[in-house]
Write a protein that holds these residues in place. Structure first.
Motif, PDB file in Angstrom:
ATOM      1  N   GLY A  38      40.945  44.958  43.684  1.00 13.51           N
ATOM      2  CA  GLY A  38      40.421  45.789  42.599  1.00 13.51           C
ATOM      3  C   GLY A  38      39.239  45.174  41.904  1.00 13.51           C
ATOM      4  N   CYS A  39      39.120  43.862  41.950  1.00 11.60           N
ATOM      5  CA  CYS A  39      38.053  43.233  41.168  1.00 11.60           C
ATOM      6  C   CYS A  39      37.426  42.045  41.884  1.00 11.60           C
ATOM      7  N   ASP A  40      38.236  41.311  42.641  1.00 13.99           N
ATOM      8  CA  ASP A  40      37.727  40.134  43.347  1.00 13.99           C
ATOM      9  C   ASP A  40      37.437  38.960  42.418  1.00 13.99           C
ATOM     10  N   GLN A  43      41.165  39.222  37.974  1.00 16.39           N
ATOM     11  CA  GLN A  43      41.496  39.861  36.692  1.00 16.39           C
ATOM     12  C   GLN A  43      42.481  41.012  36.800  1.00 16.39           C
ATOM     13  N   CYS A  44      42.482  41.754  37.918  1.00 16.07           N
ATOM     14  CA  CYS A  44      43.225  43.019  37.921  1.00 16.07           C
ATOM     15  C   CYS A  44      44.638  42.922  38.480  1.00 16.07           C
ATOM     16  N   GLY A  45      44.903  41.946  39.326  1.00 14.92           N
ATOM     17  CA  GLY A  45      46.256  41.781  39.869  1.00 14.92           C
ATOM     18  C   GLY A  45      46.607  42.690  41.040  1.00 14.92           C
ATOM     19  N   ALA A  46      45.668  43.543  41.476  1.00 14.00           N
ATOM     20  CA  ALA A  46      45.967  44.455  42.594  1.00 14.00           C
ATOM     21  C   ALA A  46      46.277  43.693  43.882  1.00 14.00           C
ATOM     22  N   CYS A  47      45.800  42.454  43.941  1.00 16.82           N
ATOM     23  CA  CYS A  47      45.931  41.644  45.160  1.00 16.82           C
ATOM     24  C   CYS A  47      47.152  40.706  45.129  1.00 16.82           C
ATOM     25  N   THR A  48      48.061  40.937  44.181  1.00 14.08           N
ATOM     26  CA  THR A  48      49.175  39.997  43.996  1.00 14.08           C
ATOM     27  C   THR A  48      50.112  39.968  45.201  1.00 14.08           C
ATOM     28  N   SER A  58      45.866  36.921  45.388  1.00 14.38           N
ATOM     29  CA  SER A  58      45.401  36.467  46.702  1.00 14.38           C
ATOM     30  C   SER A  58      43.882  36.503  46.837  1.00 14.38           C
ATOM     31  N   CYS A  59      43.183  37.044  45.827  1.00 13.79           N
ATOM     32  CA  CYS A  59      41.709  36.976  45.842  1.00 13.79           C
ATOM     33  C   CYS A  59      41.222  35.665  45.256  1.00 13.79           C
ATOM     34  N   ASN A  60      42.170  34.869  44.788  1.00 19.30           N
ATOM     35  CA  ASN A  60      41.799  33.677  44.038  1.00 19.30           C
ATOM     36  C   ASN A  60      42.201  32.388  44.747  1.00 19.30           C
TER      37      ASN A  60
HETATM   38 FE1  FES Z   1      41.654  41.808  41.159  1.00 20.53          FE
HETATM   39 FE2  FES Z   1      42.526  39.927  42.839  1.00 20.53          FE
HETATM   40  S1  FES Z   1      41.456  41.727  43.321  1.00 20.53           S
HETATM   41  S2  FES Z   1      42.846  40.031  40.722  1.00 20.53           S
END
Ligand code: FES
Ligand code: FES
Length: 155
Positions: A38-40, A43-48, A58-60
């Motif tokens: 969602g953000c890369d 911040q958004c948590g969509a990749c949890t 998982s983007c982090n």
């Molecule tokens: Fe938004 Fe990872 S894509 S926190």
């Protein structure tokens, strides 16, 4: 570089550039697109996803940091016969989603939340889900879903 890990109980191995993010490994190399971006920017948590028992964005993290790890994604939470995980069922029952984009991350964070804070109050649930953003629901039904799953898991 070669990265070897377990995803949803299956040993996987992928040859990826060293700067590959875990979410890229999942989506682009393993074709597991249930984990969203969602953000890369963490911040958004969509990749949890859950890695070695804790939820992470998982983007982090780099795929290389997951060498030997056990990762669970949204594709791995239902039973093999297709029965939804209690958290998934609660999101469905409580209308805890609208467009569904945030939902995989919300479900993974909620599973982790209820595992580590099984008695969480409504206020604690809200605080513990702070890292997951939803543009649609206003959060009320998401919190209700987590509370319903909490009751199911304690029954
Ligand atoms: Fe938004 Fe990872 S894509 S926190
Ligand atoms: Fe649309 Fe959460 S349901 S972003």
């Amino acid at each position: 570089m070669q990265v070897q890990l377990k995803v949803n109980g299956q040993a996987v191995s992928a040859d990826v550039p060293p700067n590959t993010l875990l979410v890229q490994l999942l989506r682009e190399h393993l074709q597991m697109t249930g984990t969203h971006v969602g953000c890369d920017t963490a911040q958004c948590g969509a990749c949890t996803v859950i890695a070695n028992g804790r939820s992470i964005k998982s983007c982090n993290v780099l795929a290389a940091q997951m060498q030997g790890a056990e990762v669970t994604t949204i594709e791995g939470v239902a039973s093999p016969d297709g029965t939804m995980h209690p958290v998934q069922a609660a999101f469905k029952d409580c209308h805890g989603l609208q467009c569904g984009f945030c939902t995989p991350g919300m479900v993974m964070s909620s599973i982790d939340l209820l595992k580590h804070h099984p008695q969480a109050s409504e206020a604690e649930i809200r605080e513990l889900l702070e890292g997951n953003l939803c543009r649609c629901t206003g959060y009320q039904n998401i919190v209700k879903a987590v509370q319903q799953a909490q009751a199911t898991l304690q029954a």
